[in-house]
Enzyme design. Structure first.
Site, mmCIF file in Angstrom:
data_model
loop_
_atom_site.group_PDB
_atom_site.id
_atom_site.type_symbol
_atom_site.label_atom_id
_atom_site.label_comp_id
_atom_site.label_asym_id
_atom_site.label_seq_id
_atom_site.Cartn_x
_atom_site.Cartn_y
_atom_site.Cartn_z
ATOM 1 N N TYR A 180 -1.565 5.446 0.561
ATOM 2 C CA TYR A 180 -2.907 5.242 0.172
ATOM 3 C C TYR A 180 -3.936 5.894 1.000
ATOM 4 C CZ TYR A 180 -7.151 2.818 -1.563
ATOM 5 O OH TYR A 180 -8.468 2.595 -2.144
HETATM 6 N N1 LIG Z 1 -12.527 -2.408 -5.309
HETATM 7 C C1 LIG Z 1 -12.236 -2.073 -3.824
HETATM 8 O O1 LIG Z 1 -12.421 -2.966 -2.878
HETATM 9 C C2 LIG Z 1 -12.181 -0.770 -3.420
HETATM 10 C C3 LIG Z 1 -12.339 -0.279 -2.193
HETATM 11 C C4 LIG Z 1 -12.272 0.839 -1.768
HETATM 12 C C5 LIG Z 1 -11.888 2.001 -2.700
HETATM 13 N N2 LIG Z 1 -11.711 1.666 -3.819
HETATM 14 C C6 LIG Z 1 -11.361 2.837 -4.782
HETATM 15 O O2 LIG Z 1 -12.261 2.538 -5.909
HETATM 16 C C7 LIG Z 1 -11.788 3.179 -7.095
HETATM 17 C C8 LIG Z 1 -11.508 2.289 -8.051
HETATM 18 O O3 LIG Z 1 -11.098 0.820 -7.820
HETATM 19 P P1 LIG Z 1 -11.241 -0.515 -8.488
HETATM 20 O O4 LIG Z 1 -11.148 -1.406 -7.208
HETATM 21 O O5 LIG Z 1 -12.181 -0.479 -9.310
HETATM 22 O O6 LIG Z 1 -9.753 -0.644 -9.203
HETATM 23 P P2 LIG Z 1 -9.517 -1.056 -10.716
HETATM 24 O O7 LIG Z 1 -7.794 -1.319 -10.695
HETATM 25 O O8 LIG Z 1 -10.026 -2.168 -10.840
HETATM 26 O O9 LIG Z 1 -9.681 -0.019 -11.592
HETATM 27 C C9 LIG Z 1 -9.179 1.198 -11.516
HETATM 28 C C10 LIG Z 1 -9.090 2.024 -12.889
HETATM 29 O O10 LIG Z 1 -8.625 3.224 -12.813
HETATM 30 C C11 LIG Z 1 -7.627 3.203 -13.752
HETATM 31 N N3 LIG Z 1 -6.388 4.198 -13.439
HETATM 32 C C12 LIG Z 1 -5.589 3.945 -12.772
HETATM 33 N N4 LIG Z 1 -4.419 4.825 -12.504
HETATM 34 C C13 LIG Z 1 -5.050 5.770 -13.595
HETATM 35 C C14 LIG Z 1 -4.492 7.026 -13.990
HETATM 36 N N5 LIG Z 1 -3.498 7.444 -13.607
HETATM 37 N N6 LIG Z 1 -5.176 7.775 -15.024
HETATM 38 C C15 LIG Z 1 -6.490 6.870 -15.590
HETATM 39 N N7 LIG Z 1 -6.768 5.879 -15.184
HETATM 40 C C16 LIG Z 1 -6.282 5.364 -14.277
HETATM 41 C C17 LIG Z 1 -7.227 1.932 -14.187
HETATM 42 O O11 LIG Z 1 -6.266 1.868 -15.354
HETATM 43 C C18 LIG Z 1 -8.607 1.219 -13.940
HETATM 44 O O12 LIG Z 1 -9.175 0.938 -15.077
HETATM 45 C C19 LIG Z 1 -10.100 3.627 -6.540
HETATM 46 O O13 LIG Z 1 -10.218 5.001 -6.317
HETATM 47 C C20 LIG Z 1 -10.045 2.565 -5.377
HETATM 48 O O14 LIG Z 1 -9.195 3.466 -4.405
HETATM 49 C C21 LIG Z 1 -11.894 0.611 -4.512
#
Ligand SMILES: NC(=O)c1ccc[n+]([C@@H]2O[C@H](COP(=O)([O-])OP(=O)(O)OC[C@H]3O[C@@H](n4cnc5c(N)ncnc54)[C@H](O)[C@@H]3O)[C@@H](O)[C@H]2O)c1
Length: 282
Positions: A180
């Site tokens: 990751y």
């Molecule tokens: N939520 C957190 O605390 C957090 C912290 C740091 C970074 N992030 C990053 O933020 C971004 C969003 O994360 P989140 O927490 O909202 O996650 P989430 O799982 O709530 O949403 C992610 C979205 O991406 C979509 N997705 C996943 N794989 C996919 C693919 N191959 N093709 C198309 N769509 C795809 C999922 O279906 C989902 O709708 C990510 O890149 C994650 O690494 C999140």
């Protein structure tokens, strides 16, 4: 006039979580939207917002899907002004994992988080080059800051990084998520290289490096039943989306913007980024 009136924003992974909040914030600033996701909830995005929305089921790790999303967006709107590379997945991985697991994890994590951003960048950059303008925001993680990146180590006063001045850690996420974190460091590498290469073409490229933010992903880590005090600590996706709008409005390039639990969610002052060196005159 709103910031993005007449503009077009493409957000990946917008069905739920942060991507959903990013899409809504961009629409609230006047942008017409193109959104994609593998989840069926994408079909409902925008029923409650007052903006044009093109919804596409697509997998960001598949080149043909990415080409289709970008081609459909250009055909529909004729331009792409903002690309938010948000789609992402998480899974635990360790350097000691067996080969079958580690190869599957590699394709899942690197394929979605890094290759997805890479493919969308390659597909959208030619359109932005022709326009002579554009914004790309790569959604990373605070892991690339909490490892103690050189900039943070040198700037004890970083307003929104609780790790500033602390000893570096091998990866911000720890040893149980090497892939990751590698995917997110890779996204940061793309951010800095693109920022340097594209600045003279009017294209700005930045990364956002937030910590725990309420989303489907974060809730899944807690079996969708987080302890109330834990849930109360999390940052809100709408606040991170506001930070992204502030970043686009600011017009800087080559920066990576942190946001940490318990700290103000504010755009820091512009700063020289040691990774994006000024071009030397020839
Ligand atoms: N939520 C957190 O605390 C957090 C912290 C740091 C970074 N992030 C990053 O933020 C971004 C969003 O994360 P989140 O927490 O909202 O996650 P989430 O799982 O709530 O949403 C992610 C979205 O991406 C979509 N997705 C996943 N794989 C996919 C693919 N191959 N093709 C198309 N769509 C795809 C999922 O279906 C989902 O709708 C990510 O890149 C994650 O690494 C999140």
């Amino acid at each position: 006039m709103a910031l993005l009136d007449g503009k077009v924003a493409l957000v990946t992974g917008a069905a739920v979580g942060l991507g959903n909040a990013f899409a809504k914030a961009l629409a609230a600033e006047g942008a017409r939207l193109s959104v994609c996701d593998v989840r069926e909830e994408i079909d409902a995005l925008g029923v409650d917002i007052d903006s044009e929305v093109l919804r596409i089921r697509a997998d960001v790790s598949i080149a043909a899907d990415v080409q289709r999303v970008v081609a459909d967006t250009e055909k529909t709107y004729g331009r792409i002004d903002v690309l938010v590379n948000n789609a992402g997945v998480w899974a635990g991985s360790r350097p000691t994992d067996d080969l079958d697991k580690t190869l599957a994890d590699y394709d899942y994590l690197i394929g979605t988080n890094l290759k997805g951003s890479f493919l969308f960048g390659r597909a959208v950059i030619p359109i932005m080059l022709a326009q002579g303008d554009g914004d790309i925001v790569n959604i990373c993680t605070d892991h690339v800051q909490t490892c103690g990146s050189p900039w943070q180590l040198d700037h004890d006063d970083a307003p929104n990084c609780p790790w500033a001045g602390q000893p570096p850690r091998p990866t911000g996420g720890g040893p149980g998520m090497d892939l990751y974190d590698a995917s997110k460091w890779g996204q940061l590498g793309l951010t800095f290289a693109w920022a340097q290469a594209l600045e003279r073409h009017g294209i700005r490229v930045n990364a956002m490096c937030m910590g725990a933010t309420d989303s489907y992903m974060l809730r899944s880590f807690h079996n969708f039943e987080p302890a109330p005090e834990e849930e109360a600590r999390w940052m809100k996706a709408a606040d991170i989306a506001r930070l992204m709008i502030d970043l686009i409005r600011d017009g800087r390039t080559g920066d990576y913007i942190g946001a940490a639990v318990g700290h103000p969610i504010v755009l820091p002052p512009r700063r020289a980024n040691p990774y994006v060196l000024p071009r030397k005159p020839r």
